[in-house]
Design a protein around this motif. Structure first.
Motif, PDB file in Angstrom:
ATOM      1  N   UNK A  58      42.426  -7.543   5.889  1.00 14.93           N
ATOM      2  CA  UNK A  58      42.875  -6.308   5.181  1.00 14.93           C
ATOM      3  C   UNK A  58      44.334  -5.579   5.613  1.00 14.93           C
ATOM      4  N   UNK A  59      44.280  -5.578   6.738  1.00 15.10           N
ATOM      5  CA  UNK A  59      45.344  -5.184   7.393  1.00 15.10           C
ATOM      6  C   UNK A  59      46.622  -5.894   6.834  1.00 15.10           C
ATOM      7  N   UNK A  60      46.770  -7.100   6.615  1.00 12.75           N
ATOM      8  CA  UNK A  60      47.772  -7.971   5.885  1.00 12.75           C
ATOM      9  C   UNK A  60      47.996  -7.424   4.471  1.00 12.75           C
ATOM     10  N   UNK A  61      46.970  -7.099   3.741  1.00 11.05           N
ATOM     11  CA  UNK A  61      47.186  -6.880   2.451  1.00 11.05           C
ATOM     12  C   UNK A  61      47.598  -5.349   2.171  1.00 11.05           C
ATOM     13  N   UNK A  78      54.217  -9.574  11.671  1.00 15.23           N
ATOM     14  CA  UNK A  78      53.446  -9.907  12.895  1.00 15.23           C
ATOM     15  C   UNK A  78      52.271 -10.659  12.896  1.00 15.23           C
ATOM     16  N   UNK A  79      51.366 -10.492  11.705  1.00 13.56           N
ATOM     17  CA  UNK A  79      50.257 -11.245  11.448  1.00 13.56           C
ATOM     18  C   UNK A  79      50.518 -12.655  11.110  1.00 13.56           C
ATOM     19  N   UNK A  80      51.638 -12.945  10.417  1.00 15.18           N
ATOM     20  CA  UNK A  80      52.118 -14.195  10.047  1.00 15.18           C
ATOM     21  C   UNK A  80      52.538 -14.911  11.178  1.00 15.18           C
ATOM     22  N   UNK A  81      53.530 -14.394  11.946  1.00 22.56           N
ATOM     23  CA  UNK A  81      54.035 -14.862  12.989  1.00 22.56           C
ATOM     24  C   UNK A  81      52.899 -15.172  14.325  1.00 22.56           C
ATOM     25  N   UNK A 129      44.861 -17.861   9.131  1.00 25.71           N
ATOM     26  CA  UNK A 129      45.426 -19.258   8.617  1.00 25.71           C
ATOM     27  C   UNK A 129      45.943 -19.470   7.188  1.00 25.71           C
ATOM     28  N   UNK A 130      45.218 -18.863   6.256  1.00 26.51           N
ATOM     29  CA  UNK A 130      45.576 -19.117   4.926  1.00 26.51           C
ATOM     30  C   UNK A 130      45.780 -17.560   4.349  1.00 26.51           C
ATOM     31  N   UNK A 131      47.036 -17.055   4.017  1.00 30.60           N
ATOM     32  CA  UNK A 131      47.130 -15.852   3.728  1.00 30.60           C
ATOM     33  C   UNK A 131      47.553 -16.050   1.886  1.00 30.60           C
TER      34      UNK A 131
END
Length: 110
Positions: free
Chosen positions: A84-87, A96-99, A104-106
């Motif tokens: 949810x934070x990513x979205x 940051x979330x990706x790094x 795992x799968x965005x």
């Protein structure tokens, strides 16, 4: 900014959600509607509840540790929180979330 969305600052470790960037330390900046913030708050409440259940289970010596539904529930809910934070998050939050490999799968949304 999309209509009905406000800026919020999120501290994941303590489940803190604020509209003030100076009220407390924060990890992520997001743009969210009232309904989205309600959902995020419910996720944080679920983690808190599961954490307490795990605390009590840990003090019962005859329960086996591999049977740990509370930790599984926390992991599953944390995944929902980070998704949810990513979205909803700004570029720094997404980066940051990706790094960190937190998700795992965005699915990239345009």
């Amino acid at each position: 900014m999309e209509t009905g969305k406000k800026t919020y600052y999120i501290a994941v470790a303590n489940g803190h959600i604020s509209q003030s960037s100076t009220a407390a330390t924060w990890d992520y900046k997001i743009e969210a509607s009232d309904d989205e913030i309600t959902t995020l708050r419910e996720y944080f409440d679920q983690v808190f509840s599961s954490d307490w259940q795990g605390f009590f289970r840990a003090h019962v010596p005859y329960l086996e540790y591999h049977y740990d539904r509370e930790n599984d529930a926390i992991d599953d809910t944390n995944q929902l929180i980070y998704e949810m934070i990513y979205r909803l998050g700004d570029g720094d939050a997404k980066e940051h979330i990706q790094s960190q490999g937190i998700i795992g799968k965005i699915e990239h949304q345009e």
